[in-house]
Design an enzyme around this catalytic site. Structure first.
Site, PDB file in Angstrom:
ATOM      1  N   CYS A 200      -6.125 -28.178 -16.152  1.00 44.92           N
ATOM      2  CA  CYS A 200      -5.340 -29.379 -16.478  1.00 44.92           C
ATOM      3  C   CYS A 200      -6.097 -30.451 -17.266  1.00 44.92           C
ATOM      4  O   CYS A 200      -5.689 -30.789 -18.378  1.00 44.92           O
ATOM      5  CB  CYS A 200      -4.779 -29.982 -15.192  1.00 44.92           C
ATOM      6  SG  CYS A 200      -3.536 -28.932 -14.441  1.00 44.92           S
TER       7      CYS A 200
ATOM      8  N   ASN B  73      -3.723 -37.984 -15.419  1.00 48.90           N
ATOM      9  CA  ASN B  73      -4.842 -37.051 -15.579  1.00 48.90           C
ATOM     10  C   ASN B  73      -5.923 -37.628 -16.495  1.00 48.90           C
ATOM     11  O   ASN B  73      -7.112 -37.464 -16.240  1.00 48.90           O
ATOM     12  CB  ASN B  73      -4.355 -35.704 -16.124  1.00 48.90           C
ATOM     13  CG  ASN B  73      -3.898 -34.786 -14.998  1.00 48.90           C
ATOM     14  OD1 ASN B  73      -3.916 -35.177 -13.833  1.00 48.90           O
ATOM     15  ND2 ASN B  73      -3.499 -33.581 -15.333  1.00 48.90           N
TER      16      ASN B  73
ATOM     17  N   PHE C  49     -13.185 -39.721  -7.346  1.00 45.74           N
ATOM     18  CA  PHE C  49     -13.542 -39.399  -8.726  1.00 45.74           C
ATOM     19  C   PHE C  49     -14.721 -40.221  -9.244  1.00 45.74           C
ATOM     20  O   PHE C  49     -14.800 -40.532 -10.419  1.00 45.74           O
ATOM     21  CB  PHE C  49     -12.322 -39.524  -9.656  1.00 45.74           C
ATOM     22  CG  PHE C  49     -11.381 -38.368  -9.486  1.00 45.74           C
ATOM     23  CD1 PHE C  49     -11.417 -37.294 -10.353  1.00 45.74           C
ATOM     24  CD2 PHE C  49     -10.486 -38.337  -8.423  1.00 45.74           C
ATOM     25  CE1 PHE C  49     -10.576 -36.210 -10.178  1.00 45.74           C
ATOM     26  CE2 PHE C  49      -9.647 -37.255  -8.234  1.00 45.74           C
ATOM     27  CZ  PHE C  49      -9.696 -36.190  -9.113  1.00 45.74           C
ATOM     28  N   LEU C  50     -15.631 -40.597  -8.348  1.00 41.92           N
ATOM     29  CA  LEU C  50     -16.805 -41.356  -8.773  1.00 41.92           C
ATOM     30  C   LEU C  50     -18.082 -40.525  -8.678  1.00 41.92           C
ATOM     31  O   LEU C  50     -19.159 -41.029  -8.936  1.00 41.92           O
ATOM     32  CB  LEU C  50     -16.969 -42.623  -7.901  1.00 41.92           C
ATOM     33  CG  LEU C  50     -15.884 -43.694  -7.996  1.00 41.92           C
ATOM     34  CD1 LEU C  50     -16.266 -44.915  -7.173  1.00 41.92           C
ATOM     35  CD2 LEU C  50     -15.646 -44.113  -9.451  1.00 41.92           C
TER      36      LEU C  50
ATOM     37  N   GLY D  99     -21.569 -35.398 -11.991  1.00 42.69           N
ATOM     38  CA  GLY D  99     -21.750 -33.954 -11.907  1.00 42.69           C
ATOM     39  C   GLY D  99     -21.868 -33.319 -13.279  1.00 42.69           C
ATOM     40  O   GLY D  99     -22.258 -33.988 -14.245  1.00 42.69           O
TER      41      GLY D  99
HETATM   42  P1  NAD Z   1       0.112 -20.457 -14.592  1.00 43.11           P
HETATM   43  O1  NAD Z   1      -0.456 -19.910 -15.855  1.00 43.11           O
HETATM   44  O2  NAD Z   1      -0.578 -20.201 -13.307  1.00 43.11           O
HETATM   45  O3  NAD Z   1       1.623 -19.968 -14.434  1.00 43.11           O
HETATM   46  C1  NAD Z   1       2.561 -19.969 -15.464  1.00 43.11           C
HETATM   47  C2  NAD Z   1       3.484 -18.768 -15.238  1.00 43.11           C
HETATM   48  O4  NAD Z   1       4.576 -18.823 -16.137  1.00 43.11           O
HETATM   49  C3  NAD Z   1       2.799 -17.412 -15.473  1.00 43.11           C
HETATM   50  O5  NAD Z   1       2.906 -16.615 -14.303  1.00 43.11           O
HETATM   51  C4  NAD Z   1       3.568 -16.800 -16.647  1.00 43.11           C
HETATM   52  O6  NAD Z   1       3.672 -15.397 -16.573  1.00 43.11           O
HETATM   53  C5  NAD Z   1       4.922 -17.471 -16.488  1.00 43.11           C
HETATM   54  N1  NAD Z   1       5.773 -17.497 -17.696  1.00 43.11           N
HETATM   55  C6  NAD Z   1       5.446 -17.831 -18.948  1.00 43.11           C
HETATM   56  N2  NAD Z   1       6.523 -17.758 -19.757  1.00 43.11           N
HETATM   57  C7  NAD Z   1       7.564 -17.370 -18.981  1.00 43.11           C
HETATM   58  C8  NAD Z   1       8.949 -17.133 -19.230  1.00 43.11           C
HETATM   59  N3  NAD Z   1       9.479 -17.329 -20.455  1.00 43.11           N
HETATM   60  N4  NAD Z   1       9.719 -16.726 -18.214  1.00 43.11           N
HETATM   61  C9  NAD Z   1       9.207 -16.560 -16.981  1.00 43.11           C
HETATM   62  N5  NAD Z   1       7.903 -16.786 -16.669  1.00 43.11           N
HETATM   63  C10 NAD Z   1       7.088 -17.181 -17.676  1.00 43.11           C
HETATM   64  O7  NAD Z   1       0.260 -22.016 -14.867  1.00 43.11           O
HETATM   65  P2  NAD Z   1       0.167 -23.200 -13.774  1.00 43.11           P
HETATM   66  O8  NAD Z   1      -1.261 -23.513 -13.497  1.00 43.11           O
HETATM   67  O9  NAD Z   1       1.101 -22.939 -12.673  1.00 43.11           O
HETATM   68  O10 NAD Z   1       0.728 -24.420 -14.658  1.00 43.11           O
HETATM   69  C11 NAD Z   1       2.081 -24.493 -15.060  1.00 43.11           C
HETATM   70  C12 NAD Z   1       2.341 -25.857 -15.664  1.00 43.11           C
HETATM   71  O11 NAD Z   1       2.143 -26.865 -14.663  1.00 43.11           O
HETATM   72  C13 NAD Z   1       1.419 -26.220 -16.813  1.00 43.11           C
HETATM   73  O12 NAD Z   1       2.121 -26.996 -17.737  1.00 43.11           O
HETATM   74  C14 NAD Z   1       0.343 -27.054 -16.147  1.00 43.11           C
HETATM   75  O13 NAD Z   1      -0.271 -27.950 -17.029  1.00 43.11           O
HETATM   76  C15 NAD Z   1       1.146 -27.793 -15.095  1.00 43.11           C
HETATM   77  N6  NAD Z   1       0.367 -28.206 -13.911  1.00 43.11           N
HETATM   78  C16 NAD Z   1      -0.566 -27.363 -13.380  1.00 43.11           C
HETATM   79  C17 NAD Z   1      -1.272 -27.769 -12.256  1.00 43.11           C
HETATM   80  C18 NAD Z   1      -2.336 -26.882 -11.652  1.00 43.11           C
HETATM   81  O14 NAD Z   1      -3.124 -27.371 -10.849  1.00 43.11           O
HETATM   82  N7  NAD Z   1      -2.398 -25.595 -11.958  1.00 43.11           N
HETATM   83  C19 NAD Z   1      -1.021 -29.014 -11.668  1.00 43.11           C
HETATM   84  C20 NAD Z   1      -0.044 -29.834 -12.236  1.00 43.11           C
HETATM   85  C21 NAD Z   1       0.652 -29.410 -13.364  1.00 43.11           C
END
Ligand code: NAD
Length: 430
Positions: free
Chosen positions: A260, A208, A249-250, A253
């Site tokens: 993230c 990232n 990614f070039l 913007g």
């Molecule tokens: P999000 O906020 O959409 O979802 C997280 C979920 O976890 C929420 O629904 C929340 O209610 C739940 N939660 C929190 N604590 C909990 C618990 N103790 N028990 C049960 N549920 C619980 O987050 P996301 O965008 O899905 O991202 C999740 C992780 O993945 C992060 O670390 C993020 O950096 C990583 N990630 C995200 C993406 C993306 O594009 N969104 C891509 C790659 C990695």
């Protein structure tokens, strides 16, 4: 094997659907009852093309169900994916409280061997920390493995990315843990890389951060191109033919946003600061990104004289097309800046609705593009939605008071816009 997914946000829901589609029985758990109710009713709590169809399919097939009771669900599952959020704290570090809560509940509830898989993006060393949290929560010693399996999906194409990953990274201390995880993914054809957990955690941050470097590099270069009357878009095309560089990614913007890149870059910087090993390049990446939208708005202001009392249309709210995610979206910084400087802002987005409490006399949202642009002194594109590429700009121009269009994503054709009478301002295009 039965799979439990803890945290059914973007990553958790996509993960749960992937494994249901691959034939496994999956339960998704979340502490947010409303979210679980929606999912049980086949309603996605967020916008993501393709996921809703798959959700309905697997609720009907019985391969996927949901619960809010993590302690109970732990007992019935062999593999547990942790997909909870890891937001930024004030100091830039990742907030691991949700990972800790999940690990503690799992540790206290397990009655048999479990394979835990961390998909959340977590700082290097977290896998070791999770092992400790689980061990401390256990009332008696029960064996388990914790494997790091970072997620690389992109919002807007989450389903495609889940089924066609560029790679699957498995960070495991044990061969058995890695093999068990590989078996779950067995139908996906892609390179598999098995590393130590710490290396897997670093691969996610490095990936990232590197993409963020590319974006800020092009954005900074775009500022120079504006001075030199050189087109950054042509420069990007010329660079992109070089396979060592690649084309993605070039595009210059208004800067990167989303849930993230900003948080992951800051988290890696936080780790480097804690260890006294500064990452200077990444510090500049953040600084460039945090000033890029101001650079772009100043180009608009120069043409308007001042923002005071000017009506400005902001097109696109989500941080990128194909999602309704507004976390750290540059549009929000742009709207705040414009309102603070006295502008009257009218926003449009094909999918996202601005939360009602944020709307004021100086900030309104319109469902129709023509209405949004009506009487505007200028417009700025913040999200490259296809709706803006396909719009009838000749007719939209007639609705505006002044035909000034700032293309914050360099997505439109300058000549075509100029031909219908716009003053077109791109980024890094002279
Ligand atoms: P999000 O906020 O959409 O979802 C997280 C979920 O976890 C929420 O629904 C929340 O209610 C739940 N939660 C929190 N604590 C909990 C618990 N103790 N028990 C049960 N549920 C619980 O987050 P996301 O965008 O899905 O991202 C999740 C992780 O993945 C992060 O670390 C993020 O950096 C990583 N990630 C995200 C993406 C993306 O594009 N969104 C891509 C790659 C990695």
């Amino acid at each position: 094997m039965n799979i439990l997914v803890v945290g059914v946000g973007y990553v958790g829901t996509t993960t749960a659907l992937l494994f249901a589609e691959l034939g496994w029985n999956v339960v998704g758990v979340d502490s947010n009852e409303r979210k679980i109710q929606d999912l049980e009713n086949g309603v996605l709590p967020f916008y993501e093309p393709g996921l809703d169809t798959l959700l309905k399919k697997h609720i009907e097939s019985g391969k996927l169900s949901f619960s809010t009771n993590l302690s109970e669900a732990v007992k019935h599952h062999d593999v547990i994916f942790i997909c909870v959020g890891t937001p930024s704290m004030e100091d830039g570090g990742a907030d691991l409280q949700y990972v800790r809560q999940a690990a503690t509940t799992i540790g206290a509830s397990m009655d048999d061997y479990k394979l835990l898989v961390t998909k959340s993006t977590v700082p290097v060393g977290t896998q070791r920390q999770v092992v400790q949290w689980i061990s401390e929560a256990q009332s008696q010693s029960i064996p388990f493995d914790v494997v790091s399996n970072p997620e690389f999906l992109r919002e807007g194409s989450a389903m495609h990315d889940a089924f066609h990953p560029d790679r699957i990274i498995i960070g495991s201390d044990t061969e058995a843990g890695a093999e068990q995880l590989k078996r779950l993914y067995r139908d996906l054809e892609c390179p598999y890389l098995v590393t130590s957990p710490a290396t897997a955690e670093m691969i996610k941050y490095a990936s990232n951060s590197f993409l963020a470097v590319k974006i800020s590099f092009m954005n900074e270069l775009a500022r120079l191109c504006d001075q030199l009357d050189v087109s950054i878009s042509d420069v990007a095309e010329g660079m992109g033919y070089d396979t060592r560089i690649g084309r993605s990614f070039l595009r210059a913007g208004i800067g990167f946003g989303g849930s993230c890149f900003p948080k992951d870059v800051k988290s890696l910087l936080h780790t480097s600061k804690m260890l006294g090993e500064p990452l200077r390049l990444l510090q500049d990446v953040v600084a460039i990104n945090e000033t890029q939208y101001i650079y772009v708005l100043e180009r608009m202001r120069k043409r308007l004289g001042s923002f005071q009392g000017k009506q400005i249309a902001v097109l696109g709210l989500s941080f990128k097309p194909g999602t309704d995610d507004m976390r750290e979206a540059p549009s929000l910084s742009i709207i705040s800046y414009l309102v603070e400087h006295g502008a009257i802002v009218q926003v449009h987005d094909p999918v996202v609705r601005m939360p009602a409490p944020l709307l004021t006399d100086n900030l309104a949202q319109f469902a129709d593009l023509q209405d949004t642009l009506s009487g505007a002194d200028a417009a700025i594109i913040c999200t490259e939605w296809p709706e803006y590429a396909d719009a009838d700009w000749a007719s939209l121009k007639k609705a505006m008071k002044q035909p000034l269009l700032v293309d914050g994503r360099n997505m439109l054709n300058r000549e075509r816009l100029q031909a219908v009478g716009f003053t077109y301002v791109g980024i890094g295009n002279g």
